[in-house]
Design a protein around this motif. Sequence first.
Motif, PDB file in Angstrom:
ATOM      1  N   ARG A 196       0.835  -1.205   0.000  1.00 43.55           N
ATOM      2  CA  ARG A 196       0.000   0.000   0.000  1.00 43.55           C
ATOM      3  C   ARG A 196       0.871   1.257   0.000  1.00 43.55           C
ATOM      4  O   ARG A 196       0.557   2.262   0.603  1.00 43.55           O
ATOM      5  CB  ARG A 196      -0.974   0.012   1.177  1.00 43.55           C
TER       6      ARG A 196
ATOM      7  N   GLY B 195      -5.976   4.117  -3.634  1.00 46.91           N
ATOM      8  CA  GLY B 195      -5.353   3.045  -4.399  1.00 46.91           C
ATOM      9  C   GLY B 195      -4.544   3.667  -5.526  1.00 46.91           C
ATOM     10  O   GLY B 195      -4.140   4.823  -5.459  1.00 46.91           O
TER      11      GLY B 195
ATOM     12  N   TYR C  67      -9.708  -3.784  -2.063  1.00 51.37           N
ATOM     13  CA  TYR C  67      -9.128  -2.749  -2.906  1.00 51.37           C
ATOM     14  C   TYR C  67      -9.162  -3.117  -4.385  1.00 51.37           C
ATOM     15  O   TYR C  67      -9.283  -2.240  -5.247  1.00 51.37           O
ATOM     16  CB  TYR C  67      -7.685  -2.478  -2.461  1.00 51.37           C
TER      17      TYR C  67
END
Length: 455
Positions: free
Chosen positions: A361, A389, A443
């Motif tokens: 991430r 994202g 995600y």
Amino acid sequence: MSIPTSRLLDFSERPAFQDTRRRLVFCMCENEPGGLLGYLSLLKVDAVPLMLGTGLPTAQFQNLVSAYRPAFAWLPDNRVAEFSGGHVRLSHMGYSLVSAERDEVYAIDDSLALLLSTSGSTGTPKFVRLSHENILANAEAIGKYLGLTADERPITTLPPSYSYGLSIIHSHFLAGATIALTNKTFFDRGFWDFLKSSKVTSFGGVPYHYEMLKKLRFASMDLPSLRSLTQAGARMEPELTREFAELCKNKGIRYFSMYGQTEATARMSYLSPDKAIEKAGSIGRPIPGGAFWLEDEHGREIEGSDRAGELLYRGRNVSMGYAEGYQDLALGDERGGVLRTGDVARRDTDGDYYIVGRLKRFLKMFGHRINLQDVEAQLLAAGHAVVCGGQDDQLEVYLPQGSTEAGKLIKTKLVSDLKISPKAIRVYAVAELPRSDAGKVQYNKLKSLAGDALA
């Protein structure tokens, strides 16, 4: 319905269950007497259950059957027909044990005891391989730090196909406790009536559960038998953690923040209740028998405090590895008791740990690493609850039920804070955030749900 765990084992003596020994069994069940009776019986006869949620779509179920070729399935009566060509060997309390049409024999490692998915009900063929030692070691450690005894009475709030939910069952079963089984949610009046009538002493939840409890005004509820709350499954905002820690302290309830992964059976660390307010946001210290350390990007151990690095864990509860089909069930232990968590953490001067991000991430924005968790926290502080994202040099921000005005405000703030070009930022509206059974944001599904860019 409340079931004393001491009564759950006789069922396994039936011949149909004896035939499942050392065979792969798809176990699709809810928090119901019939479902868990079958699961615990499978463990007792030394079968190898592969846990599935009852919400799994038929097509995904059949894809998994093709990939794993189970010898048996334990599943709700209304789904028996999906195990095509199978023969019902036994039916009880709304569930049936079904043998496969073709009896395919393949190698299964002697240590393998259980298969759990890391992705909730998505139907991916990737499962975590857990050994008998993994299950027992983690249940013992959880029981030790929670101080579990036969007097405990937890209520089920999480599906048994999810490692956190199953760990509650395992640890309390080992302690000889009584488990109050229900599929009702916090929003069902029947849940709270059952909790009170069963004199429930504890329950667990992921961050989503605690957000719901706040909306339901948990602070004003009178629940005299409740002694402990646990939270795991994903990172919870420190402000919400502190709010519940203070609330629990005022009510005389122990509040445990915990950290784990399915790859470590369930639990790796916990923050003791006496630190819950002061250190809200910390994952605490390793469970009994476990150890943490941090490594830098070159694989060197990080000494001292307040330096971030990848969090590694060592313990008897570290899984054997992954499986993506029946051929992988013959594999032995591939991890040697060590797990690279993929989380970035820091350690304070007291030896307590804090998760600061995920290795995956982070984005590189024109040569600079950006922690998406930090970006989300900064935007939340500015009044924007978002999820981030994207890929290198392209930051994507997803705003639930977002407006064009809010999108522009977010983009302006990010350009100012991150010192990057507006062209490198896209803000999208989504109707709602996609979540797994465990309440974690999925995600990989965000882009497909997004509408036109707001900014």
